[in-house]
Design a protein around this motif. Structure first.
Motif, mmCIF file in Angstrom:
data_model
loop_
_atom_site.group_PDB
_atom_site.id
_atom_site.type_symbol
_atom_site.label_atom_id
_atom_site.label_comp_id
_atom_site.label_asym_id
_atom_site.label_seq_id
_atom_site.Cartn_x
_atom_site.Cartn_y
_atom_site.Cartn_z
ATOM 1 N N UNK A 1 0.991 -1.362 -0.026
ATOM 2 C CA UNK A 1 -0.069 0.073 0.099
ATOM 3 C C UNK A 1 0.853 1.283 -0.188
ATOM 4 N N UNK A 2 0.623 2.244 -0.764
ATOM 5 C CA UNK A 2 1.216 3.555 -0.831
ATOM 6 C C UNK A 2 0.767 4.480 0.052
ATOM 7 N N UNK A 3 1.548 5.028 0.885
ATOM 8 C CA UNK A 3 1.166 6.184 1.900
ATOM 9 C C UNK A 3 2.168 7.252 1.619
ATOM 10 N N UNK A 4 1.826 8.378 2.445
ATOM 11 C CA UNK A 4 2.753 9.618 2.285
ATOM 12 C C UNK A 4 4.246 9.175 2.760
ATOM 13 N N UNK A 5 4.436 8.086 3.662
ATOM 14 C CA UNK A 5 5.662 7.904 3.954
ATOM 15 C C UNK A 5 6.204 6.305 3.455
ATOM 16 N N UNK A 6 5.281 5.851 2.494
ATOM 17 C CA UNK A 6 5.627 4.746 1.765
ATOM 18 C C UNK A 6 5.327 4.773 0.182
ATOM 19 N N UNK A 7 5.863 5.860 -0.552
ATOM 20 C CA UNK A 7 5.361 6.417 -1.865
ATOM 21 C C UNK A 7 5.404 5.275 -2.840
ATOM 22 N N UNK A 8 6.264 4.194 -2.515
ATOM 23 C CA UNK A 8 6.677 3.026 -3.507
ATOM 24 C C UNK A 8 5.636 2.106 -3.219
ATOM 25 N N UNK A 9 5.104 2.000 -2.039
ATOM 26 C CA UNK A 9 4.246 0.789 -1.562
ATOM 27 C C UNK A 9 5.103 0.304 -0.307
ATOM 28 N N UNK A 10 4.356 -0.183 0.826
ATOM 29 C CA UNK A 10 4.878 -0.668 1.964
ATOM 30 C C UNK A 10 5.780 -2.112 1.777
ATOM 31 N N UNK A 11 6.840 -2.311 2.166
ATOM 32 C CA UNK A 11 7.619 -3.152 2.103
ATOM 33 C C UNK A 11 7.432 -4.291 3.299
ATOM 34 N N UNK A 12 6.662 -3.957 4.209
ATOM 35 C CA UNK A 12 6.400 -4.882 5.364
ATOM 36 C C UNK A 12 4.975 -5.380 5.293
ATOM 37 N N UNK A 13 4.825 -6.640 6.017
ATOM 38 C CA UNK A 13 3.370 -7.264 5.883
ATOM 39 C C UNK A 13 2.804 -6.490 7.132
ATOM 40 N N UNK A 14 1.395 -6.358 7.205
ATOM 41 C CA UNK A 14 0.726 -5.774 8.565
ATOM 42 C C UNK A 14 0.964 -6.673 9.761
ATOM 43 N N UNK A 15 1.045 -5.779 10.647
ATOM 44 C CA UNK A 15 1.283 -6.513 12.140
ATOM 45 C C UNK A 15 -0.016 -7.179 12.387
ATOM 46 N N UNK A 16 0.162 -8.392 13.153
ATOM 47 C CA UNK A 16 -0.889 -9.208 13.370
ATOM 48 C C UNK A 16 -1.286 -8.756 14.825
ATOM 49 N N UNK A 17 -2.118 -7.693 14.906
ATOM 50 C CA UNK A 17 -2.514 -7.264 16.422
ATOM 51 C C UNK A 17 -3.429 -8.525 17.016
ATOM 52 N N UNK A 18 -4.375 -9.021 16.132
ATOM 53 C CA UNK A 18 -5.410 -10.042 16.337
ATOM 54 C C UNK A 18 -4.556 -11.070 17.311
ATOM 55 N N UNK A 19 -3.354 -11.675 16.789
ATOM 56 C CA UNK A 19 -2.762 -12.890 17.479
ATOM 57 C C UNK A 19 -2.052 -12.284 18.761
ATOM 58 N N UNK A 20 -1.674 -11.045 18.668
ATOM 59 C CA UNK A 20 -1.167 -10.195 19.911
ATOM 60 C C UNK A 20 -2.034 -10.373 21.007
ATOM 61 N N UNK A 21 -3.390 -9.813 20.766
ATOM 62 C CA UNK A 21 -4.432 -9.757 21.755
ATOM 63 C C UNK A 21 -4.822 -10.919 22.167
ATOM 64 N N UNK A 22 -4.847 -12.098 20.972
ATOM 65 C CA UNK A 22 -5.262 -13.531 21.581
ATOM 66 C C UNK A 22 -4.325 -13.974 22.736
ATOM 67 N N UNK A 23 -2.883 -13.717 22.569
ATOM 68 C CA UNK A 23 -1.920 -14.212 23.472
ATOM 69 C C UNK A 23 -2.249 -13.674 24.984
ATOM 70 N N UNK A 24 -3.135 -12.689 25.066
ATOM 71 C CA UNK A 24 -3.540 -12.302 26.527
ATOM 72 C C UNK A 24 -4.890 -13.064 26.970
ATOM 73 N N UNK A 25 -5.308 -13.944 26.044
ATOM 74 C CA UNK A 25 -6.299 -15.150 26.381
ATOM 75 C C UNK A 25 -7.544 -14.106 27.037
ATOM 76 N N UNK A 26 -7.980 -13.035 26.295
ATOM 77 C CA UNK A 26 -9.319 -12.432 26.637
ATOM 78 C C UNK A 26 -10.615 -12.981 26.637
ATOM 79 N N UNK A 27 -11.493 -12.962 27.327
ATOM 80 C CA UNK A 27 -12.725 -13.924 27.050
ATOM 81 C C UNK A 27 -13.248 -13.691 25.782
ATOM 82 N N UNK A 28 -13.437 -12.602 25.298
ATOM 83 C CA UNK A 28 -13.934 -12.326 23.929
ATOM 84 C C UNK A 28 -12.982 -11.473 22.990
ATOM 85 N N UNK A 29 -13.099 -11.711 21.907
ATOM 86 C CA UNK A 29 -12.426 -10.892 20.728
ATOM 87 C C UNK A 29 -13.007 -11.091 19.398
ATOM 88 N N UNK A 30 -13.088 -10.099 18.622
ATOM 89 C CA UNK A 30 -13.600 -10.337 17.268
ATOM 90 C C UNK A 30 -13.144 -9.459 16.242
#
Length: 304
Positions: free
Chosen positions: A154-183
């Motif tokens: 994806x192109x942004x103002x700081x990645x004008x040629x396209x982002x070189x990194x994959x999206x951070x998996x925040x859902x996996x990070x949250x799941x590691x905290x074992x909340x009772x509910x996430x969606x």
């Protein structure tokens, strides 16, 4: 409220109230999915709610008191402190015997990047609150700089040629905290979003909702296509709708259907100027990520 049988399960459907807690004086951009998301969040939460909003688009679109667009109490807080503020506020309200819904409503920059330490701490402490990340996949309020949520290519103002990194998996990070509910959710499917907020608020302890919020100016598409883009994200499986209750994952109906035969990823990317000129190698990497996600989530739902 009604019951319907879908995908081999009985589903409780809740009627969406007519009351409005997001008023017409919002200063949001045309086609803003953030404000559309918040509209259904507040309908689900009701009037006995307090919003904690860090620096983000929402802190601007609410307007200035006394002309604010929000018909519930709002506490504006520093970028990285929203979840920490929620811990203190929730504990104080519970000490007073109040069941007020405490909701952090933050963007992806304030969740995946700047606010992740406070988020982790609040979940580790078992804070009784709902954390909602509305994800427009960049720092929208300050000009669409890349965030940890910006997808590969994806192109942004700081990645004008396209982002070189994959999206951070925040859902996996949250799941590691074992909340009772996430969606996960998307305002293109308002009833699904509404029901998940209602359900999240029924649990004692920390809950997490990750909402895809297509952004017309940031993603560079026509404002009237916000809902269409949200549906294309789900139908291409670039965004998967599911819920995880006490660690058990269940795919939501739109994604269960989409996974059987996803639409070509190009149909989702083509209307977005931020993916203009994406190269074949990056496109293939995105497709491979989708295939791996489908395999992993279907296996997890099946108990694998």
């Amino acid at each position: 409220m009604s019951l319907s049988f879908l995908d081999g399960r009985w589903i409780l459907k809740m009627d969406i109230p007519s009351e409005e807690y997001l008023l017409k004086c919002s200063s949001s951009c045309a086609g803003c999915s953030d404000s559309l998301t918040l509209r259904y969040v507040l309908k689900a939460a009701g009037p006995d709610t307090v919003l904690i909003v860090p620096a983000c688009c929402t802190s601007v679109i609410q307007g200035m008191y006394p002309q604010t667009a929000f018909n519930v109490p709002v506490y504006n807080i520093a970028f990285g402190a929203a979840a920490a503020c929620a811990s203190g506020m929730s504990n104080a309200l519970r000490a007073l015997g109040r069941k007020t819904s405490v909701i952090v409503y933050a963007g992806d920059g304030g969740t995946l990047d700047i606010g992740i330490q406070a988020l982790s701490g609040a979940f580790e402490r078992g804070t009784d609150f709902l954390y909602i990340c509305y994800d427009n996949e960049a720092y929208g309020n300050t000009g669409m700089q890349r965030s940890g949520a910006t997808p590969l290519g994806a192109r942004t103002t700081t990645t004008p040629s396209g982002k070189m990194d994959v999206k951070k998996d925040i859902d996996a990070i949250v799941a590691a905290h074992s909340p009772p509910y996430m969606a996960t959710a998307c305002p293109a499917y308002p009833r699904d979003l509404f029901q998940k907020v209602r359900k999240a608020l029924m649990f004692r302890g920390p809950s997490f909702l990750h909402v895809l919020a297509p952004c017309p100016p940031g993603w560079r598409f026509s404002p009237e296509k916000s809902v269409e883009l949200g549906k294309l994200a789900v139908k291409s499986c670039m965004w998967v709708l599911y819920e995880r209750e006490h660690g058990k994952l269940s795919l939501s109906s739109p994604s269960r259907t989409a996974m059987k035969k996803p639409i070509p990823l190009e149909e989702y990317l083509a209307p977005q100027g931020r993916f203009e000129g994406i190269n074949a190698e990056t496109l293939e990497a995105l497709k491979q990520n989708i295939a791996e996600s489908i395999k992993r989530l279907t296996a997890e739902e099946a108990g694998g």
